[in-house]
Motif scaffolding. Structure first.
Motif, PDB file in Angstrom:
ATOM      1  N   UNK A 271     -52.056 -14.391 -18.862  1.00 56.95           N
ATOM      2  CA  UNK A 271     -52.107 -13.438 -18.037  1.00 56.95           C
ATOM      3  C   UNK A 271     -50.601 -12.559 -17.802  1.00 56.95           C
ATOM      4  N   UNK A 272     -50.891 -11.654 -17.396  1.00 51.64           N
ATOM      5  CA  UNK A 272     -49.804 -10.434 -16.844  1.00 51.64           C
ATOM      6  C   UNK A 272     -48.783 -11.411 -16.031  1.00 51.64           C
ATOM      7  N   UNK A 273     -47.470 -11.081 -16.467  1.00 48.02           N
ATOM      8  CA  UNK A 273     -46.429 -11.798 -15.763  1.00 48.02           C
ATOM      9  C   UNK A 273     -46.354 -11.935 -14.220  1.00 48.02           C
ATOM     10  N   UNK A 274     -46.046 -12.925 -13.555  1.00 46.32           N
ATOM     11  CA  UNK A 274     -46.241 -13.160 -12.317  1.00 46.32           C
ATOM     12  C   UNK A 274     -44.762 -13.142 -11.854  1.00 46.32           C
ATOM     13  N   UNK A 275     -44.810 -12.983 -10.231  1.00 43.72           N
ATOM     14  CA  UNK A 275     -43.317 -13.142  -9.705  1.00 43.72           C
ATOM     15  C   UNK A 275     -43.035 -14.500  -9.756  1.00 43.72           C
ATOM     16  N   UNK A 276     -41.750 -14.731  -9.572  1.00 41.39           N
ATOM     17  CA  UNK A 276     -41.201 -16.023  -9.643  1.00 41.39           C
ATOM     18  C   UNK A 276     -41.560 -16.942  -8.574  1.00 41.39           C
ATOM     19  N   UNK A 277     -42.341 -18.157  -8.642  1.00 42.86           N
ATOM     20  CA  UNK A 277     -43.011 -18.782  -7.665  1.00 42.86           C
ATOM     21  C   UNK A 277     -44.001 -18.366  -7.098  1.00 42.86           C
ATOM     22  N   UNK A 278     -44.723 -16.951  -7.313  1.00 47.06           N
ATOM     23  CA  UNK A 278     -45.675 -16.309  -6.446  1.00 47.06           C
ATOM     24  C   UNK A 278     -46.743 -16.185  -7.498  1.00 47.06           C
ATOM     25  N   UNK A 279     -48.033 -15.730  -7.143  1.00 46.32           N
ATOM     26  CA  UNK A 279     -49.133 -15.335  -7.970  1.00 46.32           C
ATOM     27  C   UNK A 279     -49.424 -14.188  -7.897  1.00 46.32           C
ATOM     28  N   UNK A 280     -48.399 -13.164  -7.230  1.00 43.75           N
ATOM     29  CA  UNK A 280     -48.602 -11.580  -7.316  1.00 43.75           C
ATOM     30  C   UNK A 280     -48.062 -11.347  -8.769  1.00 43.75           C
ATOM     31  N   UNK A 281     -48.389  -9.928  -9.239  1.00 45.81           N
ATOM     32  CA  UNK A 281     -48.009  -9.602 -10.452  1.00 45.81           C
ATOM     33  C   UNK A 281     -46.466  -9.186 -10.341  1.00 45.81           C
ATOM     34  N   UNK A 282     -45.557  -9.541 -11.276  1.00 46.11           N
ATOM     35  CA  UNK A 282     -44.137  -9.315 -11.293  1.00 46.11           C
ATOM     36  C   UNK A 282     -43.923  -7.688 -11.016  1.00 46.11           C
ATOM     37  N   UNK A 283     -42.949  -7.427 -10.279  1.00 48.72           N
ATOM     38  CA  UNK A 283     -42.701  -5.792 -10.165  1.00 48.72           C
ATOM     39  C   UNK A 283     -42.491  -5.336 -11.443  1.00 48.72           C
ATOM     40  N   UNK A 284     -41.400  -6.088 -12.322  1.00 53.50           N
ATOM     41  CA  UNK A 284     -40.848  -5.640 -13.513  1.00 53.50           C
ATOM     42  C   UNK A 284     -42.089  -5.468 -14.459  1.00 53.50           C
ATOM     43  N   UNK A 285     -42.981  -6.114 -14.386  1.00 52.23           N
ATOM     44  CA  UNK A 285     -44.180  -6.002 -15.371  1.00 52.23           C
ATOM     45  C   UNK A 285     -44.902  -4.773 -15.135  1.00 52.23           C
ATOM     46  N   UNK A 286     -45.234  -4.607 -13.788  1.00 52.52           N
ATOM     47  CA  UNK A 286     -45.951  -3.308 -13.356  1.00 52.52           C
ATOM     48  C   UNK A 286     -45.349  -2.015 -13.932  1.00 52.52           C
ATOM     49  N   UNK A 287     -43.763  -2.248 -13.633  1.00 50.58           N
ATOM     50  CA  UNK A 287     -42.897  -1.044 -13.858  1.00 50.58           C
ATOM     51  C   UNK A 287     -43.064  -0.948 -15.291  1.00 50.58           C
ATOM     52  N   UNK A 288     -42.866  -1.803 -16.187  1.00 48.47           N
ATOM     53  CA  UNK A 288     -42.890  -1.715 -17.630  1.00 48.47           C
ATOM     54  C   UNK A 288     -44.282  -1.045 -18.224  1.00 48.47           C
ATOM     55  N   UNK A 289     -45.445  -1.405 -17.714  1.00 43.87           N
ATOM     56  CA  UNK A 289     -46.566  -1.122 -17.922  1.00 43.87           C
ATOM     57  C   UNK A 289     -46.810   0.366 -17.500  1.00 43.87           C
ATOM     58  N   UNK A 290     -46.201   0.873 -16.485  1.00 40.95           N
ATOM     59  CA  UNK A 290     -46.401   2.290 -16.327  1.00 40.95           C
ATOM     60  C   UNK A 290     -45.141   3.026 -17.350  1.00 40.95           C
ATOM     61  N   UNK A 291     -44.352   2.604 -17.496  1.00 37.38           N
ATOM     62  CA  UNK A 291     -43.225   3.251 -18.599  1.00 37.38           C
ATOM     63  C   UNK A 291     -43.747   3.672 -19.844  1.00 37.38           C
ATOM     64  N   UNK A 292     -44.617   2.480 -20.413  1.00 41.53           N
ATOM     65  CA  UNK A 292     -45.118   2.550 -21.858  1.00 41.53           C
ATOM     66  C   UNK A 292     -46.272   3.271 -21.825  1.00 41.53           C
ATOM     67  N   UNK A 293     -46.969   3.406 -20.823  1.00 40.42           N
ATOM     68  CA  UNK A 293     -48.203   4.463 -20.546  1.00 40.42           C
ATOM     69  C   UNK A 293     -47.965   5.844 -20.564  1.00 40.42           C
ATOM     70  N   UNK A 294     -46.771   5.867 -19.783  1.00 38.27           N
ATOM     71  CA  UNK A 294     -46.322   7.288 -19.638  1.00 38.27           C
ATOM     72  C   UNK A 294     -45.647   7.826 -21.084  1.00 38.27           C
ATOM     73  N   UNK A 295     -44.950   6.790 -22.065  1.00 36.26           N
ATOM     74  CA  UNK A 295     -44.534   7.184 -23.317  1.00 36.26           C
ATOM     75  C   UNK A 295     -45.494   7.537 -24.187  1.00 36.26           C
ATOM     76  N   UNK A 296     -46.756   6.713 -23.921  1.00 37.77           N
ATOM     77  CA  UNK A 296     -47.831   6.675 -25.127  1.00 37.77           C
ATOM     78  C   UNK A 296     -49.210   6.987 -24.325  1.00 37.77           C
ATOM     79  N   UNK A 297     -49.448   8.135 -23.879  1.00 40.76           N
ATOM     80  CA  UNK A 297     -50.445   8.622 -22.917  1.00 40.76           C
ATOM     81  C   UNK A 297     -51.879   8.480 -23.892  1.00 40.76           C
TER      82      UNK A 297
END
Length: 306
Positions: free
Chosen positions: A225-251
């Motif tokens: 699964x997509x990386x979660x926040x430590x001790x939480x079930x929500x997606x990690x902020x770092x993972x969301x930002x990394x996904x957005x960065x790579x999608x901008x780099x490779x449209x």
């Protein structure tokens, strides 16, 4: 991979390793003391079971760290990094087990209206109410986990280590159980027979809730699964930002992230890199945690937007 980690990360890992050995030593002494004075108290029984199972996260952390240091082999060509994910699951199951067992025991005692007996005991020629002996043991059981848990929590956050975080929650459960046990024994002293089991039930539900959360996170990690926040079930902020960065780099590409222990692996589908990548430069979050991005892989072909 551990050998390639920054020095400050390796120091944190070494510190965590030392804390876990201290945990095994201190909590073993707590288990012994609690066993000696348990008597028929439900709260004491609850605290003893919880203290025994609290050794599990420390053990699996040390085992996982041992295997993480090993090099890849022919039988395990990708190394042993995922053993940390397996350890997270084991630690989470232990925490859930503690909560479930204690909830069952305490509610059963309440329904059966069990009245704990605490007769006087003779110590050094003097008769002392057993409740005072229990309270002394419970006070001792509170101190080590309170200290150890508070020391582990910031290290777990820096390392993004689910096992260590679950262990810190287990330590919190330890000292909360001890305080609830003290309240239960004092309640019995004032004639409130139900206070002993009620105190155990109160803390048991809190432990079970934390255990279920840890189990959900560990399960998500094991099924990529997509990386979660430590001790939480929500997606990690770092993972969301990394996904957005790579999608901008490779449209037009599709980016998938998964966690392997404390590390993140990224796959970019439908794109080919035009120049070498520096992983630390791609990392969009705290530069001090750029070591978490272990790999970026590219899968040529049509991007999958599903």
């Amino acid at each position: 991979m551990i050998d390639r980690l920054p020095e400050y990360v390796r120091r944190d890992l070494q510190h965590a390793r030392s804390l876990e050995w201290w945990t095994l030593a201190w909590m073993s002494s707590v288990v012994f003391v609690m066993w000696l004075v348990m008597g028929s108290s439900q709260a004491m029984k609850t605290a003893l079971i919880e203290d025994v199972l609290s050794l599990v996260p420390a053990i699996v952390f040390l085992v996982a760290l041992h295997f993480e240091r090993k090099d890849a082999t022919r039988a395990f060509p990708f190394g042993f990094h995922r053993v940390q994910s397996l350890s997270s699951l084991i630690a989470a199951v232990a925490l859930c087990s503690v909560g479930a067992i204690l909830v069952f025991d305490s509610l059963t005692s309440l329904v059966a209206r069990e009245h704990p007996t605490m007769p006087p005991v003779r110590i050094l020629g003097h008769e002392i109410w057993q409740g005072w002996v229990m309270i002394a043991a419970l006070v001792y059981s509170v101190v080590p986990p309170m200290i150890l848990g508070r020391m582990k929590q910031p290290i777990a956050r820096r390392l993004e280590d689910e096992v260590l975080d679950t262990d810190a929650m287990m330590q919190k459960a330890d000292w909360m159980t001890g305080l609830a046990g003290i309240a239960g024994v004092l309640g019995v002293a004032f004639g409130l027979w139900w206070a002993d089991a009620a105190a155990a039930a109160f803390i048991s539900f809190s432990i079970l809730k934390d255990g279920i959360t840890s189990l959900r996170v560990a399960t998500a990690e094991l099924v990529d699964g997509t990386p979660r926040r430590l001790g939480k079930v929500e997606l990690a902020h770092d993972a969301r930002a990394l996904k957005a960065t790579l999608e901008r780099m490779y449209p037009g590409s599709s980016v998938r992230l998964r966690a392997t222990g404390r590390f993140i692996h990224a796959e970019v589908h439908g794109a080919v890199p035009t120049q070498p990548l520096e992983l630390a430069e791609i990392w969009p979050g705290d530069p001090g945690k750029s070591w978490r991005l272990a790999q970026v892989s590219f899968v040529p072909g049509e991007g999958d937007k599903a």
